[in-house]
Motif scaffolding. Structure first.
Motif, short mmCIF file in Angstrom:
data_model
loop_
_atom_site.label_atom_id
_atom_site.label_comp_id
_atom_site.label_asym_id
_atom_site.label_seq_id
_atom_site.Cartn_x
_atom_site.Cartn_y
_atom_site.Cartn_z
N ARG A 175 10.98 41.19 53.43
CA ARG A 175 11.38 41.98 54.61
C ARG A 175 12.53 41.32 55.36
N LYS A 176 12.47 40.00 55.45
CA LYS A 176 13.55 39.26 56.10
C LYS A 176 13.60 37.89 55.45
N VAL A 177 14.62 37.70 54.65
CA VAL A 177 14.74 36.44 53.89
C VAL A 177 15.09 35.31 54.83
N PRO A 178 14.25 34.28 54.95
CA PRO A 178 14.55 33.16 55.86
C PRO A 178 15.64 32.28 55.30
N SER A 179 16.39 31.66 56.20
CA SER A 179 17.50 30.80 55.78
C SER A 179 17.02 29.43 55.32
N GLU A 200 2.04 36.66 47.56
CA GLU A 200 1.99 37.25 48.90
C GLU A 200 3.13 36.73 49.77
N ALA A 201 3.44 35.44 49.63
CA ALA A 201 4.55 34.87 50.41
C ALA A 201 5.88 35.50 50.00
N LYS A 202 6.11 35.71 48.72
CA LYS A 202 7.35 36.34 48.26
C LYS A 202 7.47 37.77 48.81
N ARG A 203 6.37 38.50 48.78
CA ARG A 203 6.39 39.87 49.32
C ARG A 203 6.66 39.86 50.81
N PHE A 204 6.10 38.90 51.53
CA PHE A 204 6.29 38.82 52.98
C PHE A 204 7.75 38.50 53.32
N PHE A 205 8.35 37.60 52.56
CA PHE A 205 9.73 37.19 52.87
C PHE A 205 10.77 38.21 52.41
N GLU A 252 13.23 26.53 55.32
CA GLU A 252 11.77 26.43 55.40
C GLU A 252 11.27 26.56 56.83
N LYS A 253 12.03 26.02 57.77
CA LYS A 253 11.61 26.09 59.17
C LYS A 253 11.52 27.53 59.64
N LYS A 254 12.53 28.34 59.33
CA LYS A 254 12.51 29.75 59.71
C LYS A 254 11.37 30.48 59.02
N ALA A 255 11.10 30.13 57.76
CA ALA A 255 10.01 30.77 57.03
C ALA A 255 8.67 30.49 57.69
N CYS A 256 8.46 29.25 58.12
CA CYS A 256 7.21 28.89 58.79
C CYS A 256 7.08 29.62 60.13
N GLU A 257 8.18 29.75 60.84
CA GLU A 257 8.15 30.48 62.12
C GLU A 257 7.77 31.94 61.89
N ILE A 280 5.88 26.73 50.26
CA ILE A 280 6.94 27.47 50.94
C ILE A 280 8.30 27.18 50.31
N ARG A 281 8.56 25.92 50.04
CA ARG A 281 9.84 25.55 49.43
C ARG A 281 10.00 26.17 48.05
N PHE A 282 8.94 26.16 47.28
CA PHE A 282 8.98 26.74 45.94
C PHE A 282 9.17 28.25 46.01
N CYS A 283 8.57 28.89 46.99
CA CYS A 283 8.73 30.33 47.16
C CYS A 283 10.18 30.69 47.46
N LEU A 284 10.85 29.85 48.27
CA LEU A 284 12.25 30.09 48.64
C LEU A 284 13.23 29.56 47.59
N ARG A 285 12.70 28.90 46.57
CA ARG A 285 13.53 28.31 45.51
C ARG A 285 14.53 27.31 46.08
N ARG A 286 14.04 26.48 47.00
CA ARG A 286 14.87 25.42 47.58
C ARG A 286 14.55 24.11 46.88
N ARG A 287 15.56 23.36 46.56
CA ARG A 287 15.36 22.05 45.97
C ARG A 287 14.94 21.07 47.06
N PRO A 288 14.07 20.12 46.74
CA PRO A 288 13.57 19.19 47.76
C PRO A 288 14.67 18.24 48.24
#
Length: 831
Positions: free
Chosen positions: A713-717, A706-711, A719-724, A438-446
């Protein structure tokens, strides 16, 4: 008229300084390697590994190139201003380069494959020695540095031979041969049958019986006590000598299994960690250094000969050779080469003295009654002196505290102990890497969940606390910080005053607002978006994008004592059921089902969960449980206040509640850590996981797409929002029924697993998940190519290698094949 691309002035500079520059570069590279090469086993820093890799390759190139330059220059006549005999000094330098080609003791190979090239390296010894002799012969018959040249040539050949020998001993075939015992033909069947036939022909009553082989007393006996640092090295060397055959697929008998298992059952978790650390250090040094050569009697003799030759050559050059016949700068370079060679030998000597191998040799016969008592006393005396150095190498633990919310009005303070051994003394990196889908999909640094303080600051705080001035200095530092911050703010206000005065005019104010807005757009869109897009395309084109992804998006969490205690406890418990090789192999081959059936023998609560480990491929199971762990982690994770303070007294919460919360939080963190770690192994360590990975990378890429395509529609702010968002998707129908089997994505299959796990109580859920993850890790540890474990110790080490070796010591794995002794057959005549 043609233009010369390189001016003659620069060509003349190169002609004058090329040999000297390359010679000094070669010496500098040798110095760098002997000092920093050992640090690669204690650091996973890719920049450091690349520097060592570059220095290793450049060192051989520089020495070879310098020999060629010197050889080419020997036929040239000296210039008008050059000393007449200066070429003799240049002919002396190839012997130093031969010494450099021997390399430092701290590194002989970068990878295991380098050891397989020992024959080519031996051929290099012959060719380079011949080149040095050729250059030397060109300087005859008037060479006035003949004696030091011969002495340095002897030292250089010995050093080069040491390196070739070390590569040979580290090659897989030779290493396997060294582990094979003498050939065992078994009982003399033909002779026994002849005797039996003769008794039958003589009509004598005869029968053959088998006398079972007597059980031997265990070689290792240990009272139930904590181990000293000297004990750790002693037993680590003992078990390394036995279990190093694991690296080349040697099988073991029940004796080695029972010996090791009974010993490790008497250990505390921390002592077992210390022993395995030292064992892995032995493995590293056997394959990547000269330790196999230098820590032998012949090695000591050759090393003393080489060092003595260098010292004798220096003395002869200093007292007997007239330096005024040579150019002064070249004489200075010669002295630099001499003192550099001596300094490298001195450093190598101290490394030899303080190495684990020396301590192991001093304690080797301490438990036996054979040998001279005086020799044992001397060895024991030196061992006790040297073991003071082992204190710095043993694990350093640093307390890390945080507050966990219990109710709206009360918090409980919990603690983890982080591995914080100084980098200089580490035997492995001490970090657990992680990769997150999920983090890699959102391009968030750990972001680090635990932070280790710098060891110098940590030690300073301890000293200040002992002196009682720690709180005073903290208050002073806080006051200075506030003062500096207020001063900076006032300075900024003063500098901004002219701009504020101008913006009072409406036109200028409007213009400034528009300018700022346009400037933001230019910065954001043109510089960030465009440059990053072009940069990613270039990196992907040249094939280093995956390397940079590993640097940017892979997390590195400090190893905790609690995690190791959990691993040790679980493997020790499983070992109690492994009384025979079949049971041991069955337990080590489990991929989550064993722990589920043990956790819920009736199968009521795990009925739906069991299919996610038994009915899917191993790589698919890792992805499914990784997604489920990530989705539930952010849902169950409470807000907490983290601090590294050393005070954690809390009288408002009873001890049993605190212990329950600590265990629940540990299980949650272990699940998260091992989940990310297994994903890191699957995606970032394909060589290690090649035997079990299957199509793991294809599944990961499809799931990521698939995760990139799903997000979109609404880009989460975050990781927590993405999981929700993923959990909110209704899963009335299984994804495979909708998309078929063309796409290998398991994104929403993982969501279904998370919803099944949510049916369990929170405490039970995370306890089960942590144990499932450990079983998945254990399966990978015992089914990967053993040589991959040996490869990883050279780049910081990995947790999976610790688990692999711990399981072997507890008798879990497929390497214990011999269950019974041979026994002795005997012919009995008579009733």
């Amino acid at each position: 008229m043609a233009v010369d691309p390189i001016p003659k002035k620069w060509k003349d500079v190169w002609d004058d300084w090329n040999i000297r520059g390359i010679i000094l570069l070669s010496l500098s590279l040798q110095t760098f390697l002997i000092l920093f090469a050992p640090s690669r086993k204690g650091s996973g820093n890719k920049l450091l590994v690349m520097l060592i890799w570059s220095a290793y390759l450049l060192a051989d190139w520089a020495a070879n190139y310098a020999v060629g330059l010197i050889s080419d220059s020997q036929g040239d006549n000296p210039g008008p201003s050059d000393p007449k005999h200066n070429n003799q000094l240049l002919a002396f330098w190839p012997t130093f380069l031969l010494l450099h080609l021997g390399g430092p003791d701290t590194i002989t190979a970068l990878a295991l494959e380098d050891n397989e090239l020992w024959l080519r390296h031996s051929l290099g010894l012959i060719t380079q020695a011949a080149s040095a002799v050729y250059v030397f012969l060109l300087s005859l018959p008037q060479n006035k540095v003949l004696v030091p040249s011969i002495l340095m040539f002897i030292a250089g050949v010995i050093k080069y031979f040491e390196r070739s020998r070390a590569l040979y001993l580290g090659s897989v075939d030779r290493f396997r041969e060294s582990m094979l015992s003498d050939a065992d033909p078994g009982p003399n069947y033909a002779k026994l049958m002849e005797e039996y036939e003769s008794k039958i022909k003589a009509q004598l009553p005869a029968r053959i019986i088998t006398i079972p082989e007597a059980e031997k007393k265990l070689k290792v006996e240990l009272k139930k006590r904590a181990l000293t640092n000297l004990d750790v090295v002693h037993y680590a060397h003992h078990y390394f000598s036995i279990f190093k055959g694991l690296l080349v697929d040697i099988i073991y008998s029940f004796r080695e299994r029972d010996d090791s298992r009974n010993f490790f059952r008497t250990l505390h978790a921390e002592d077992s960690l210390k022993i395995i650390e030292v064992e892995l250090n032995f493995i590293y040094e056997v394959f990547y250094t000269k330790v196999n050569v230098t820590h032998s009697w012949w090695g000591v003799i050759f090393r003393l000969t080489a060092s003595g030759s260098v010292a004798a050559a220096l003395c002869y050059f200093y007292f007997k050779v007239k330096k005024d016949e040579y150019e002064g700068f070249d004489v200075g370079i010669t002295y630099t080469l001499f003192w550099g060679a001596i300094a490298l030998d001195v450093v190598a000597f101290f490394m030899f003295i303080f190495s684990d191998w020396t301590l192991a040799a001093l304690t080797r016969d301490r438990d036996s009654n054979s040998g001279f008592r005086i020799i044992k006393m001397v060895k024991s005396f030196f061992a006790k002196i040297l073991q003071l150095f082992l204190y710095f190498k043993s694990p350093w633990w640093q307390d890390y505290h945080w507050e966990e919310n219990v109710t709206d009005k009360s918090n409980v303070k919990l603690k983890h102990q982080l591995l914080a051994t100084p980098t200089l003394f580490r035997r492995w990196s001490g970090y657990v890497s992680g990769h997150n889908l999920i983090r890699f999909c959102l391009r968030r640094r750990p972001e680090k969940r635990h932070r280790v303080k710098n060891w110098f600051l940590f030690a300073s705080e301890r000293v200040l606390d002992c002196l009682g001035i720690g709180p005073f200095l903290e208050k002073m530092a806080s006051s200075i910080k506030i003062f500096v911050r207020s001063g900076i703010e006032k300075t900024i206000q003063c500098l901004a005053f002219p701009f504020k005065w101008l913006t009072q005019f409406k036109c200028i104010k409007k213009f400034s607002e528009v300018s700022v807005y346009i400037w933001d757009i230019v910065i954001y869109y043109l510089w960030i978006k465009f440059i990053l897009a072009v940069g990613c395309w270039i990196l992907d084109f040249v094939g280093i994008k995956e390397l940079l992804d590993g640097i940017i998006y892979v997390s590195h969490e400090p190893f905790t004592k609690e995690l190791w205690q959990f691993i040790f406890r679980e493997i020790e418990t499983k070992a109690q059921y492994a009384d025979d090789p079949e049971a041991a192999e069955s337990i080590s081959s489990a991929k989550g089902e064993w722990i589920m059936q043990d956790w819920d023998p009736d199968g009521v609560r795990i009925k739906e969960l069991l299919s996610y480990v038994t009915d899917v491929a191993y790589d698919e199971s890792i992805l499914l449980w990784h997604i489920a762990t990530e989705l539930l982690y952010f849902e169950d994770k409470k807000d907490e206040h983290r601090t590294s303070s050393t005070t954690s007294d809390d009288n408002t919460i009873d001890e049993s509640t605190k212990e329950a919360l600590q265990k629940e939080y540990n299980d949650l963190e272990f699940s998260k850590l091992l989940s990310d770690y297994m994903m890191y192994l699957l995606i970032m360590q394909p060589t290690m996981m090649s035997a079990v990975a299957g199509i793991g990378k294809i599944r990961f890429r499809d799931t990521l797409a698939e995760a990139k395509r799903f997000f979109k529609r609404k880009v989460p702010s975050d990781e927590k929002k993405a999981c929700e968002q993923i959990l909110k998707v209704k899963t009335y129908v299984k994804p495979s029924a909708v998309k078929g089997d063309r796409s290998k994505s398991v994104l929403f299959d993982g969501s279904i697993l998370a919803k099944e796990l949510k049916k369990l109580e929170k405490r039970d859920r995370w306890e089960l998940m942590s144990k499932v993850w450990l079983e998945l890790l254990s399966y990978a540890a015992t089914h990967c190519d053993p040589r991959a474990h040996a490869q990883l110790v050279s780049s910081g080490g990995e947790l999976i290698t610790f688990v692999w070796l711990l399981m072997a010591h507890f008798g879990l794995g497929e390497q214990f094949k011999i269950n019974k002794g041979q026994g002795r057959s005997k012919l009995i005549v008579g009733k």
